[in-house]
Design an enzyme around this catalytic site. Structure first.
Site, short mmCIF file in Angstrom:
data_model
loop_
_atom_site.label_atom_id
_atom_site.label_comp_id
_atom_site.label_asym_id
_atom_site.label_seq_id
_atom_site.Cartn_x
_atom_site.Cartn_y
_atom_site.Cartn_z
N HIS A 11 0.82 -1.21 0.00
CA HIS A 11 0.00 0.00 0.00
C HIS A 11 0.85 1.27 0.00
CE1 HIS A 11 1.02 0.91 4.17
NE2 HIS A 11 0.88 -0.39 4.42
N GLU A 49 -2.08 -6.87 7.77
CA GLU A 49 -0.82 -6.72 8.48
C GLU A 49 -0.89 -7.52 9.78
OE1 GLU A 49 2.21 -6.57 8.59
OE2 GLU A 49 2.66 -4.51 7.98
#
Length: 290
Positions: A84, A187
């Protein structure tokens, strides 16, 4: 294929990304032509006898051939991995330093200027995602294939990166841009508020064209304020994700939008060198599944 005993192994010799430096002093960026190495393939003689096909056309045909040979027992999957773009949590960590971030700032929702709980993209992060969109527009014009299927983490910074990166690209009816949101692409769970996801309702309201996997709960039931997911646990989660996707998806060119910790865990699982990836970059990996 016996899914529970499936092995995943990176295949070297096709992308320069495999050969890049390891460790935190280097950050991989999106390479021209995705770093596809100029080489011959065993399918060239039959597929391109006049030598007029592009490198990507020849490579895709080679992958098709390897999958035909494998007859489902062995698969080759090309994955475009996206980290990202810059989020507000990245910005704050850069400001205060790693130690201060880990010991204090990562445990709260924000400061008097910004919020980094389920961190959104900064303006720079949006620009990085737009640069990926520009990259894809140019790459498509030179024959590079777009992904046949798109997967993304449910965290806000990945959803926005996926949306911006692939927005407005030409897709076909059999390869629609309908990203699938997978909880296991997240994550590392726990402690850091930037990794605590928003509700399923928020995701559905803000990304109505995305497909949310049925198992994704309304509230985040995985994040804990006092416990961080271990390296072994995230590696096991990566294996679970790969088994899940590869057992269901017969496409062989995929896109994953995820996070630095996830990508490093993935590399450990598949035996890829520990190359750290820059925010807002796309890197390719070729995986042999058997």
């Amino acid at each position: 294929m016996a899914i529970d005993s499936t092995s995943f192994q990176v295949v070297p010799g096709f992308f320069r990304h495999y050969e890049e430096p390891t460790g935190p002093q280097f950050r991989a960026i999106t390479l021209p032509n995705m770093g596809l190495i100029d080489r011959a393939y065993e399918t060239d003689a039959a597929f391109d006898p006049e030598g007029k096909k592009t490198q990507w056309e020849r490579f895709v045909r080679f992958l098709e051939h390897k999958n035909e040979q494998g007859q489902g027992r062995v698969q080759y999957k090309l994955i475009f991995l996206i980290r990202h773009g810059q989020g507000y949590h990245n910005l704050k960590e850069a400001e205060v330093g790693r130690h201060e971030w880990e010991t204090f700032w990562s445990h709260i929702n924000g400061d008097d200027r910004t919020v980094w709980a389920d961190s959104q993209l900064t303006e720079k992060g949006k620009q990085q995602a737009q640069a990926l969109n520009d990259f894809w527009r140019n790459a498509i014009a030179t024959g590079m294939p777009t992904p046949q299927k798109y997967y993304t983490s449910p965290l806000a910074r990945c959803l926005a990166t996926t949306s911006i990166t692939y927005s407005g690209l030409n897709v076909t009816a059999d390869q629609p841009f309908k990203p699938i949101i997978k909880e296991n692409l997240r994550e590392r769970f726990g402690k850091h508020t930037c990794d605590r996801r928003s509700t399923r309702s928020w995701i559905a309201d803000n990304y109505p064209s995305f497909q949310i996997e049925p198992s994704l709960s309304e509230a985040d039931e995985l994040w804990q304020s006092d416990r961080r997911e271990t390296e072994k646990e995230i590696a096991d989660r990566v294996r679970t994700l790969l088994r899940d996707i590869f057992s269901r998806d017969d496409k062989f060119i995929l896109s994953f939008t995820a996070h630095s910790g996830f990508l490093r865990a993935l590399y450990g699982v598949i035996g890829h060198p520990d190359v750290w990836v820059s925010a807002g970059a796309t890197v390719p990996v070729l995986i042999r599944v058997s």
